[in-house]
Design a protein around this motif. Structure first.
Motif, short mmCIF file in Angstrom:
data_model
loop_
_atom_site.label_atom_id
_atom_site.label_comp_id
_atom_site.label_asym_id
_atom_site.label_seq_id
_atom_site.Cartn_x
_atom_site.Cartn_y
_atom_site.Cartn_z
N CYS A 72 113.32 68.07 53.82
CA CYS A 72 114.51 67.37 53.31
C CYS A 72 115.79 68.17 53.47
N VAL A 73 115.71 69.40 53.97
CA VAL A 73 116.89 70.23 54.17
C VAL A 73 117.56 69.82 55.47
N MET A 74 118.78 69.29 55.36
CA MET A 74 119.54 68.90 56.56
C MET A 74 120.98 68.66 56.16
N ASN A 113 119.07 56.63 56.80
CA ASN A 113 118.76 55.85 55.61
C ASN A 113 117.31 55.37 55.59
N CYS A 114 116.66 55.57 54.46
CA CYS A 114 115.27 55.17 54.27
C CYS A 114 115.15 54.21 53.08
N GLY A 115 116.26 53.85 52.48
CA GLY A 115 116.19 53.03 51.28
C GLY A 115 117.25 51.96 51.26
N ASP A 141 111.03 55.13 43.81
CA ASP A 141 110.86 54.19 44.92
C ASP A 141 111.06 54.88 46.27
N CYS A 142 111.97 55.82 46.31
CA CYS A 142 112.21 56.59 47.54
C CYS A 142 110.97 57.42 47.87
N ALA A 143 110.41 58.09 46.87
CA ALA A 143 109.21 58.90 47.08
C ALA A 143 108.04 58.03 47.52
N ALA A 144 107.96 56.81 47.01
CA ALA A 144 106.89 55.90 47.41
C ALA A 144 106.98 55.55 48.90
N ARG A 145 108.17 55.63 49.45
CA ARG A 145 108.38 55.41 50.89
C ARG A 145 108.16 56.70 51.69
N GLN A 146 107.80 57.78 51.00
CA GLN A 146 107.59 59.10 51.58
C GLN A 146 108.87 59.63 52.23
N CYS A 147 109.97 59.43 51.50
CA CYS A 147 111.27 59.88 51.97
C CYS A 147 111.87 60.88 50.99
N CYS A 148 112.97 61.47 51.39
CA CYS A 148 113.68 62.46 50.58
C CYS A 148 114.73 61.76 49.73
N TRP A 152 121.16 58.29 49.95
CA TRP A 152 120.50 59.10 48.94
C TRP A 152 119.00 59.19 49.22
N CYS A 153 118.47 58.16 49.83
CA CYS A 153 117.07 58.14 50.23
C CYS A 153 117.06 58.20 51.75
N PHE A 154 116.50 59.27 52.30
CA PHE A 154 116.60 59.49 53.74
C PHE A 154 115.29 60.04 54.30
N PHE A 155 115.09 59.78 55.59
CA PHE A 155 113.86 60.21 56.26
C PHE A 155 113.80 61.73 56.36
N PRO A 156 112.64 62.29 56.14
CA PRO A 156 112.47 63.75 56.30
C PRO A 156 112.43 64.13 57.78
N LYS A 157 112.63 65.42 58.03
CA LYS A 157 112.50 65.98 59.37
C LYS A 157 111.35 66.96 59.35
N SER A 158 110.69 67.14 60.46
CA SER A 158 109.60 68.10 60.55
C SER A 158 110.14 69.51 60.37
N ALA A 159 109.46 70.30 59.57
CA ALA A 159 109.88 71.69 59.35
C ALA A 159 109.48 72.57 60.54
N LYS A 160 108.75 72.02 61.49
CA LYS A 160 108.33 72.79 62.67
C LYS A 160 109.51 73.22 63.51
N ASP A 161 110.64 72.51 63.43
CA ASP A 161 111.79 72.85 64.28
C ASP A 161 112.70 73.90 63.63
N CYS A 162 112.31 74.43 62.50
CA CYS A 162 113.11 75.44 61.81
C CYS A 162 112.68 76.83 62.28
N TYR A 163 113.64 77.71 62.45
CA TYR A 163 113.37 79.06 62.94
C TYR A 163 114.41 80.03 62.40
N TYR A 164 114.09 81.30 62.45
CA TYR A 164 115.08 82.34 62.13
C TYR A 164 115.59 82.88 63.42
#
Length: 129
Positions: A81-83, A90-92, A100-107, A117-129
């Motif tokens: 959900c960090v972005m 928009n996911c809601g 209701d947002c969590a029931a949609r598996q959204c942030c 306020w309710c938005f699609f998550p992003k994969s954390a796999k693309d995060c790096y240092y």
């Protein structure tokens, strides 16, 4: 007191206050998902990555002309959900509840008006240092 002494004292006080305020190292998503034009300086000239992380800031010296030590994105309950607000899809619907947002598996985050306020998550796999 000489001007050099006053400058040295100011730097020491600044570093001491930063050490008191400093937090834990931000997550990779809080750093890598921030666009270059949104970086806000969090350090001082010549700061090392360790000093920067000790302040609770992000460090990336790979791009010239932008701050290397910069404030991270706000922390979220899930790294997915960090972005940036501009990256939210928009996911809601207006007025959706956190449940209701969590029931949609959204942030969910209602901290900023006029953005999803309710938005699609992003994969954390693309995060790096």
């Amino acid at each position: 007191m000489r001007p050099q002494d006053a400058l040295l004292l100011a730097v020491v006080l600044f570093l001491g206050l930063c050490a008191l305020v400093g937090g834990e190292k931000p997550s990779p998503c809080q750093c890598s998902r921030l666009s270059l034009d949104q970086r806000k300086n969090c350090g001082f000239p010549g700061i090392t990555s360790d000093q920067c992380f000790n302040l609770g800031c992000c460090f990336n010296s790979s791009v010239a002309g932008v701050p290397w030590c910069f404030n991270p994105l706000p922390s979220q309950a899930s790294q997915e959900c960090v972005m940036e607000v501009s990256a939210r899809e928009n996911c809601g619907y207006p007025g959706i509840s956190p449940e209701d947002c969590a029931a949609r598996q959204c942030c969910f985050s209602n901290a900023i008006r006029q953005v999803p306020w309710c938005f699609f998550p992003k994969s954390a796999k693309d995060c790096y240092y």
